[in-house]
Each structure stands twice: as C-alpha cells, then as structure tokens.
Design an enzyme around this catalytic site. Sequence first.
Site, short mmCIF file in Angstrom:
data_model
loop_
_atom_site.label_atom_id
_atom_site.label_comp_id
_atom_site.label_asym_id
_atom_site.label_seq_id
_atom_site.Cartn_x
_atom_site.Cartn_y
_atom_site.Cartn_z
N LYS A 259 0.86 -1.20 0.00
CA LYS A 259 0.00 0.00 0.00
C LYS A 259 0.88 1.23 0.00
CE LYS A 259 -4.46 0.97 0.19
NZ LYS A 259 -5.57 0.18 -0.33
N GLY B 226 -18.34 3.99 -2.60
CA GLY B 226 -19.70 4.20 -2.09
C GLY B 226 -20.66 4.68 -3.16
N GLY C 267 -17.66 8.19 -2.74
CA GLY C 267 -16.59 8.33 -3.73
C GLY C 267 -16.70 7.20 -4.73
N ASN C 268 -15.55 6.74 -5.20
CA ASN C 268 -15.54 5.66 -6.19
C ASN C 268 -16.32 4.45 -5.66
OD1 ASN C 268 -14.23 2.91 -6.91
ND2 ASN C 268 -13.84 4.21 -8.67
N GLY D 244 -19.98 7.48 2.74
CA GLY D 244 -18.97 7.75 1.71
C GLY D 244 -19.60 7.63 0.34
P1 NAD Z 1 -12.71 8.12 -2.70
O1 NAD Z 1 -11.68 9.12 -2.42
O2 NAD Z 1 -13.19 7.95 -4.10
O3 NAD Z 1 -14.02 8.41 -1.80
C1 NAD Z 1 -14.01 8.52 -0.40
C2 NAD Z 1 -15.37 9.01 0.06
O4 NAD Z 1 -15.40 9.02 1.49
C3 NAD Z 1 -15.70 10.44 -0.38
O5 NAD Z 1 -17.08 10.53 -0.69
C4 NAD Z 1 -15.39 11.27 0.87
O6 NAD Z 1 -16.14 12.48 0.91
C5 NAD Z 1 -15.87 10.30 1.93
N1 NAD Z 1 -15.28 10.54 3.25
C6 NAD Z 1 -14.01 10.90 3.56
N2 NAD Z 1 -13.89 11.04 4.90
C7 NAD Z 1 -15.09 10.72 5.43
C8 NAD Z 1 -15.61 10.69 6.74
N3 NAD Z 1 -14.85 10.99 7.79
N4 NAD Z 1 -16.89 10.32 6.91
C9 NAD Z 1 -17.67 10.03 5.84
N5 NAD Z 1 -17.24 10.05 4.58
C10 NAD Z 1 -15.98 10.41 4.38
O7 NAD Z 1 -12.17 6.73 -2.11
P2 NAD Z 1 -12.62 5.27 -2.50
O8 NAD Z 1 -11.69 4.76 -3.53
O9 NAD Z 1 -14.08 5.25 -2.72
O10 NAD Z 1 -12.27 4.47 -1.14
C11 NAD Z 1 -13.17 4.41 -0.04
C12 NAD Z 1 -12.78 3.24 0.85
O11 NAD Z 1 -12.82 2.04 0.07
C13 NAD Z 1 -11.39 3.31 1.46
O12 NAD Z 1 -11.41 2.68 2.72
C14 NAD Z 1 -10.56 2.48 0.49
O13 NAD Z 1 -9.38 1.99 1.09
C15 NAD Z 1 -11.56 1.38 0.20
N6 NAD Z 1 -11.30 0.63 -1.03
C16 NAD Z 1 -11.17 1.26 -2.22
C17 NAD Z 1 -10.97 0.49 -3.37
C18 NAD Z 1 -10.91 1.11 -4.74
O14 NAD Z 1 -10.88 0.36 -5.71
N7 NAD Z 1 -10.93 2.42 -4.89
C19 NAD Z 1 -10.86 -0.91 -3.29
C20 NAD Z 1 -11.01 -1.51 -2.03
C21 NAD Z 1 -11.23 -0.74 -0.92
#
Ligand code: NAD
Length: 404
Positions: free
Chosen positions: A104, A220, A217-218, A215
Amino acid sequence: MSANPFESALHQLKRVNAVRAFNADLLARLSVPEREVRVSIPVKMDGGSIHVFEGYRVQHSSVRGPYKGGIRFHENANIDEVRALAFWMTLKCAVANLPMGGGKGGVVADPKKLSKTELERLSRGFVERLYPVLGPTVDVPAPDVNTTPEIMAWMSDEYAKLTGDTSGAAFTGKPLSHGGSEGRSLATGMGGYFVFEALKQEASLPASASVLIQGMGNVGGNAAKIFESHGHRIIAISDSHGGVCNEKGLNIAEVEAYKKEHATLKGFPGGKNISNAELLELPCDVLIPSALEHQITKANAARINAKMVLELANGPTTPEADDMLFERGIVVVPDILANAGGVIVSTFEWEHNLKGEHWTEQIVFEKLQKILSQQAEIIFKYSKDLKTDLRRGAFAVALERLDI
Ligand code: NAD
C-alpha cells in the site's frame, strides 16, 4: 484499543489465532512488513515555490506474488495506516486466491488544495522516488482514496519514461485509453454486491433491502447505484461533510447531480440532512461503510441498527466493535472479502497488460462474480465450522493460503 489501525490489524490476527491456532512462524512473519520506504517529494507549486510532500510505500508480503495495493492521497495519511492497509492487502489477495502479495502507498496531501498541474507533478514525483522498488513483477500499485484513473495514467506514464517498460502492467486502475480494464471503476462496488448476493440469506434480508452508505466516492457512489439498480432502497448516503436521508429511498442520480452542482449534500431537497455519526446508527437492513477506517468502534457499536455490515471501506470496524456486533448477531462481511472486487479486477488488468489482451466488461464481471461467490461460500462454511464470525473465517482461509 488505540486508534492505530496497524494495532487493530495485529489484534485481528490474535483474534483468529484464538479460534484456530496457526504456525507461530507464520504469524511472526506477517506481523512485520517485508519493506517500508519513506520518501520526500519536492513539488514545484504553481506560484513558483517548492513544497516537499511526504510519501510511503509499504510492501507487506510477497509470499504469493508481487506486492499489490492502492496509493492514498490524504492529509492524515501516516505510516501506521499504510502499514495496516498493506497487511489487509496481503490477506485480501489470499482470500481472493490471487497470485499477488500485499502492499500500500500513501502521500500526505489534500488533493482538493492542489491545482491539476500540481497534482500531476506530485503523482509523477511519487513514481520518480519509488520506481526502483516498483514494477510488474515487483510491486503493482492501484488507486485508493483520492487517487483517480487519471492519476494512475500519470504514474504509469512516468514509470514507462523512467524504465522503458511500456507494458502498462506496473500500475492498475488506469483509464481505458491507457490500458485500463473494462469495469475497473465499478469493480469494488460490483464485487461488494456479488458478495452481498452470496451471503444475504445469512442475515435473513428482504428482497428489497434498506441500505445506508457512508462515503460516496468511487466505492460508495458506485455501490449506491448498483444496489439501487437491483431494487434496494438507499435510505442515506454521505460524504466527508455529512449526509442525506430519506426513509422511502433516495434517488441516487439526483443526489449525485446535486452534489456535482453544489459541491455539498447540504440543502438537498429530496431528503433530510444528517451527520456521519447519525447515519451509522439509523435502522436499516444493510450498513455499507465506504469511507475510512475506525468508523464503528466500541463507542457506537451498541447502537448500530443493521442486520448486515458490508465493509466496502478498509478497516471500518475496530476489533472491540467486531466482538460487540458478533454478540448481537449482526453479520459483518469483512473488508478482505467484501471489497476484494477492486484488487481482483486490478489483477485482471495486470494480466491482460502483460499478455497484450483486452477483456469485455461482461467477461470481467462474470469472472469477478465466479471468484467472489466461490470464496464467499468457502469462508461462510469455514466460519460455521469454527463457530465464529466471517472475519475470523476469512482470516483463517487467508492464513492457510499464506502458510507456504
Ligand atoms: P474516494 O476518495 O473515491 O471516496 C471517499 C469518500 O469518502 C468520499 O465521498 C469522501 O467524501 C468520503 N469521506 C471521507 N472522509 C469521510 C468521513 N470521515 N466520513 C464520511 N465520509 C468520508 O475513495 P474510495 O476509492 O471510494 O475508497 C473508499 C474506501 O474504500 C477506502 O477505505 C478504500 O481503502 C476502500 N477501497 C477502495 C478500493 C478502490 O478500488 N478504490 C478498493 C477496495 C477498498
């Protein structure tokens, strides 16, 4: 329990070892990353000054193959968090039975405060510092919080310039135009949905479930669209500033359009504004944390009002909260299974970059569903046999596959 995610990760190892004893040498090996690299990245800002950013890459285990795992850009990124995330990647790749190890990366930066050109220089600077320890057979990074397909394209391009390797297989999560995989952006949410489908009978859920998503982002945001399109009701969703709730079900396209226009969910006309803390405690069938670590803790676990917690974020539940939810009969589908869709499709991307192939979205999702429903079934059976929760079941399956 401290707020240190790596201590939580080590506690999870002890927790599984209490129900199924593992080789002490294996546990000792997994308790320490194989390599940690800390770098400083000087970036020329648009105003002409230099800002030095701090970055990390933790390479936890290469027992099953090249290190694999995302890079996070976040103002609170730190080595303990990156170490924990790398550890979970090792377990996750083993759960998905991929030929990959765990790694990571993190950069201490808030991308919202950077211009696009500054963000590009930071992304390329990260690779310039780290490329000697990256590569298709060594360590293959991907996107995570605040890192986008565009950032992966910059990183992949910088790697190609520095090394001459133009296969594209050193970074995944790239845009389609740069060798990315069909379905990669949807993969984590889609994988979560396939796991939910495979395990929903465990929590006796109705055909149309009420769903909370922390959440957007990508992960949620896509999970919301996928669950909604399969007839489930998204009754609340949030970003880092707070959320919106409507018991009858939100229209996710409208929520997204509102956020795009106003850069906030405040004032969204189709629902009531709530805080992130309130969202977690609303009554629902499925709670989907999709933001950051340590959201469900001993402070709020007694008030979680869901039948199932589907962990699409990494590390959202602390070990103490895990025990409390298990005692209350709430089914927690652990991150290392629930969000494995991202790394599985990343591995497909790595594979087809190496072979010079391109797979259709239909093939990608068929393969993804097959892997995840098979592994969910194996983990479900294992946890039943051990009379324990799905996290310990998933850890036990992964540890057996890492004991080589
Ligand atoms: P992202 O940056 O696209 O989105 C993150 C989201 O979380 C945003 O909507 C942000 O506003 C929100 N957020 C941030 N802090 C917050 C808080 N304190 N309370 C509520 N919401 C909050 O990131 P992502 O890629 O969607 O990743 C989200 C989670 O999923 C992380 O834990 C990441 O490690 C995990 N993840 C991501 C992937 C991937 O393919 N992108 C794969 C497996 C796991």
